[in-house]
Design a protein around this motif. Sequence first.
Motif, PDB file in Angstrom:
ATOM      1  N   ASP A   1       0.795  -1.000   0.042  1.00 53.52           N
ATOM      2  CA  ASP A   1       0.053   0.131  -0.013  1.00 53.52           C
ATOM      3  C   ASP A   1       0.944   1.346   0.047  1.00 53.52           C
ATOM      4  O   ASP A   1       0.648   2.101  -0.456  1.00 53.52           O
ATOM      5  N   ASN A   2       2.194   1.135   0.686  1.00 53.80           N
ATOM      6  CA  ASN A   2       2.869   2.348   0.499  1.00 53.80           C
ATOM      7  C   ASN A   2       3.314   2.647  -0.858  1.00 53.80           C
ATOM      8  O   ASN A   2       3.436   3.807  -1.202  1.00 53.80           O
ATOM      9  N   VAL A   3       3.570   1.602  -1.512  1.00 57.37           N
ATOM     10  CA  VAL A   3       4.135   1.834  -2.806  1.00 57.37           C
ATOM     11  C   VAL A   3       2.872   2.400  -3.570  1.00 57.37           C
ATOM     12  O   VAL A   3       3.148   3.568  -4.339  1.00 57.37           O
ATOM     13  N   TYR A   4       1.670   1.756  -3.527  1.00 60.28           N
ATOM     14  CA  TYR A   4       0.705   2.407  -4.130  1.00 60.28           C
ATOM     15  C   TYR A   4       0.238   3.913  -3.920  1.00 60.28           C
ATOM     16  O   TYR A   4       0.087   4.579  -4.826  1.00 60.28           O
ATOM     17  N   CYS A   5       0.296   4.105  -2.685  1.00 60.51           N
ATOM     18  CA  CYS A   5       0.195   5.630  -2.251  1.00 60.51           C
ATOM     19  C   CYS A   5       1.219   6.552  -2.855  1.00 60.51           C
ATOM     20  O   CYS A   5       1.015   7.716  -3.181  1.00 60.51           O
ATOM     21  N   THR A   6       2.332   5.917  -2.959  1.00 61.47           N
ATOM     22  CA  THR A   6       3.507   7.084  -3.473  1.00 61.47           C
ATOM     23  C   THR A   6       2.998   7.113  -5.056  1.00 61.47           C
ATOM     24  O   THR A   6       3.016   8.305  -5.745  1.00 61.47           O
ATOM     25  N   LEU A   7       2.757   6.130  -5.764  1.00 59.25           N
ATOM     26  CA  LEU A   7       2.205   6.348  -7.123  1.00 59.25           C
ATOM     27  C   LEU A   7       0.893   7.103  -7.208  1.00 59.25           C
ATOM     28  O   LEU A   7       1.047   8.199  -8.118  1.00 59.25           O
ATOM     29  N   LEU A   8      -0.068   7.106  -6.330  1.00 50.41           N
ATOM     30  CA  LEU A   8      -1.192   7.820  -6.396  1.00 50.41           C
ATOM     31  C   LEU A   8      -0.785   9.480  -6.221  1.00 50.41           C
ATOM     32  O   LEU A   8      -1.075  10.407  -7.079  1.00 50.41           O
ATOM     33  N   ALA A   9       0.100   9.694  -5.210  1.00 48.41           N
ATOM     34  CA  ALA A   9       0.509  11.028  -5.035  1.00 48.41           C
ATOM     35  C   ALA A   9       1.129  11.546  -6.062  1.00 48.41           C
ATOM     36  O   ALA A   9       0.826  12.712  -6.521  1.00 48.41           O
ATOM     37  N   GLN A  10       2.220  10.823  -6.629  1.00 46.37           N
ATOM     38  CA  GLN A  10       2.974  11.498  -7.745  1.00 46.37           C
ATOM     39  C   GLN A  10       2.105  11.417  -9.075  1.00 46.37           C
ATOM     40  O   GLN A  10       2.235  12.588  -9.725  1.00 46.37           O
ATOM     41  N   SER A  11       1.322  10.867  -9.209  1.00 47.89           N
ATOM     42  CA  SER A  11       0.262  10.842 -10.317  1.00 47.89           C
ATOM     43  C   SER A  11      -0.557  12.061 -10.226  1.00 47.89           C
ATOM     44  O   SER A  11      -0.824  13.191 -11.191  1.00 47.89           O
ATOM     45  N   ALA A  12      -1.038  12.288  -8.969  1.00 45.22           N
ATOM     46  CA  ALA A  12      -1.928  13.593  -8.802  1.00 45.22           C
ATOM     47  C   ALA A  12      -1.261  14.887  -8.891  1.00 45.22           C
ATOM     48  O   ALA A  12      -1.597  15.771  -9.630  1.00 45.22           O
TER      49      ALA A  12
ATOM     50  N   SER B   1      -4.452  -1.544 -13.681  1.00 45.79           N
ATOM     51  CA  SER B   1      -2.787  -1.416 -13.252  1.00 45.79           C
ATOM     52  C   SER B   1      -2.353  -0.286 -13.832  1.00 45.79           C
ATOM     53  O   SER B   1      -1.285  -0.129 -13.539  1.00 45.79           O
ATOM     54  N   ARG B   2      -2.935   0.686 -14.628  1.00 43.46           N
ATOM     55  CA  ARG B   2      -2.200   1.760 -15.197  1.00 43.46           C
ATOM     56  C   ARG B   2      -3.033   2.899 -14.588  1.00 43.46           C
ATOM     57  O   ARG B   2      -4.092   3.036 -14.539  1.00 43.46           O
ATOM     58  N   HIS B   3      -2.138   3.890 -14.059  1.00 50.23           N
ATOM     59  CA  HIS B   3      -2.855   4.913 -13.341  1.00 50.23           C
ATOM     60  C   HIS B   3      -3.377   5.986 -14.402  1.00 50.23           C
ATOM     61  O   HIS B   3      -2.743   6.031 -15.384  1.00 50.23           O
ATOM     62  N   ALA B   4      -4.596   6.463 -14.071  1.00 48.96           N
ATOM     63  CA  ALA B   4      -5.121   7.368 -14.940  1.00 48.96           C
ATOM     64  C   ALA B   4      -5.930   8.575 -14.385  1.00 48.96           C
ATOM     65  O   ALA B   4      -5.977   8.538 -13.062  1.00 48.96           O
ATOM     66  N   TYR B   5      -6.251   9.651 -15.226  1.00 52.01           N
ATOM     67  CA  TYR B   5      -6.878  10.703 -14.588  1.00 52.01           C
ATOM     68  C   TYR B   5      -8.478  10.406 -15.055  1.00 52.01           C
ATOM     69  O   TYR B   5      -8.748  10.447 -15.966  1.00 52.01           O
ATOM     70  N   ILE B   6      -9.463  10.349 -14.032  1.00 58.75           N
ATOM     71  CA  ILE B   6     -10.855   9.998 -14.224  1.00 58.75           C
ATOM     72  C   ILE B   6     -11.666  11.139 -13.902  1.00 58.75           C
ATOM     73  O   ILE B   6     -11.472  11.588 -12.794  1.00 58.75           O
ATOM     74  N   PRO B   7     -12.463  11.716 -14.678  1.00 59.49           N
ATOM     75  CA  PRO B   7     -13.443  12.796 -14.276  1.00 59.49           C
ATOM     76  C   PRO B   7     -14.132  12.343 -12.841  1.00 59.49           C
ATOM     77  O   PRO B   7     -14.348  11.012 -12.633  1.00 59.49           O
TER      78      PRO B   7
END
Length: 532
Positions: A440-451, A469-475
């Motif tokens: 989850d820590n890795v996942y949170c890092t990716l979320l924060a960076q994508s944001a 599995s691919r980070h996306a920008y979603i309405p």
Amino acid sequence: MEASISLIGSTTKPNLSSLIIPSSSIVLHPRLPLPALRLKKVSVFPRISHRNRLIRAQCSDGLRPEEDDGFVLEDVPHLTTFLPDLPSYPNPLKESQAYAIVKRTFVSSEDVVAQNIVVQKGSKRGVHFRRAGPRERVYFRSDEVKACIVTCGGLCPGINTVIREIVCGLNNMYGVSNILGIQGGYKGFYSKNTMTLTPKVVNDIHKRGGTFLQTSRGGHDTAKIVDNIQDRGINQVYIIGGDGTQKGAEKIYQEVERRGLQVAVSGIPKTIDNDIAVIDKSFGFDTAVEEAQRAINAAHVEVESVENGVGIVKLMGRYSGFIAMIATLANRDVDCCLIPESPFYLEGKGGLFEFVEQRLKENSHMVIVIAEGAGQDYVAQSMRASETKDASGNRLLLDVGLWLTQQIKDHFTNVRKMTINMKYIDPTYMIRAIPSNASDNVYCTLLAQSALHGAMAGYSGFTVGPVNSRHAYIPISRVTEVTNTVKLTDRMWARLLASTNQPSFLTGAGALQNVIDMETQDKIDNMKISSI
Ligand SMILES: Nc1ncnc2c1ncn2[C@@H]1O[C@H](COP(=O)(O)OP(=O)(O)O)[C@@H](O)[C@H]1O
Ligand SMILES: O=P(O)(O)OC[C@H]1O[C@](O)(COP(=O)(O)O)[C@@H](O)[C@@H]1O
Ligand SMILES: [Mg+2]
């Protein structure tokens, strides 16, 4: 090549010249050579609530690839949609040591993520979202950024990791040093002082559970919040929270757009229940499932050490039984899992009492995992319940765990004249309050960076998350309009039934039909959304 474009959700008639210019804010079709595109027709539809921005292009050069292949991009807003003259700058990541040898530092504006990856030959290409990640050009100068972070709603493991990584990411990758923490949820915008967030301040917060910024329910006042954003000169807002929070974020974005402010609003979905639609899984969910094992194991140890031991473990999940389902599948010592999506009954053939008795005969003990939202209507029939809500308007649930404990006790003692040993464990808050695990820590890092890459690139009014599995920008509206629930007609629930060998409780009159009707309605709603 000519194209007709429909902009759904736009409030104003777009400037044609700005649409013809191949801009990073509008991608028509990944296969279309944008510079060659001429617009044939632009239609503007009134805003519709469930679709924030849907941009489709239809070629009229005889090939009509989109019409044939059914490609749809559900796009997120960009600041240039309402601030067309906004200047852009080269992304400072160009100079970043970290990215120095990366082959493709920047995500192309033509990269999209498919919502549906299981296809058949000849399938329509379907819905896509913009791929998350850094863009070649940014719409903020680093020294101009004034970011803020707010956390709302219930706790979830990993919130502190997301906070930390937004602060460190903005600082390390973009040289942003002006970051504020809004304390105590949405109401903190207008009722509390802010705190300054630096990499040093947040350095080890990921090792703690909870939220460093505190949280709250209720108190969303769009006008007051946006006034405050404006007064403080904030131009990037990072909002970490669940479905309620994301609805609030959408309203903030709409007000920001109405006022014409250069403010990027970015939502980071948080929910321990995994009830947010579109994204693969919410952060903290894996941690919760792992921690739930401890409670289930404790229940199992207790009940296998006595005669006729019945253990009940209540896990979180208001409307979605994902934690209970996956924790059960992971454990193997669970005899029966009860979730909100699957109505159950106690008495008679195929009922829970019969199953408990059978397992006690076979093994002399059994463990039941029950999600907090399971059987609420059933419980309400035998309790005088008044409809109460929390400050955010969420219905407060009846305690199904305690109720079930009592029902089983009464049945076996009074009706079956059997002595049973009941052990009821409610670890819900203990599970929610722990720090996130490694994955989850890795996942949170990716979320924060994508944001933060999205905000720097000028996107706004978006939620970030992994889709296949691919980070996306979603309405944002796309993740709030439906609740992600366990589909009884999908194979995962069947896997669980096959693993526990518990009754499906679908033998009651009309039960199966009810489930199919409910899920069909869900599917129709989703199809309506996807086909607009
Ligand atoms: N429909 C809504 N519109 C605007 N704000 C909302 C809405 N629903 C909830 N909120 C706000 O979002 C925050 C968190 O909502 P809540 O439902 O408690 O948690 P979560 O976001 O985790 O689902 C609260 O401050 C609440 O006022
Ligand atoms: O903190 P509270 O208000 O008791 O919240 C309890 C609820 O929060 C949840 O963890 C989910 O909360 P969110 O909607 O904030 O994600 C539920 O599972 C639970 O019913
Ligand atoms: Mg919620």
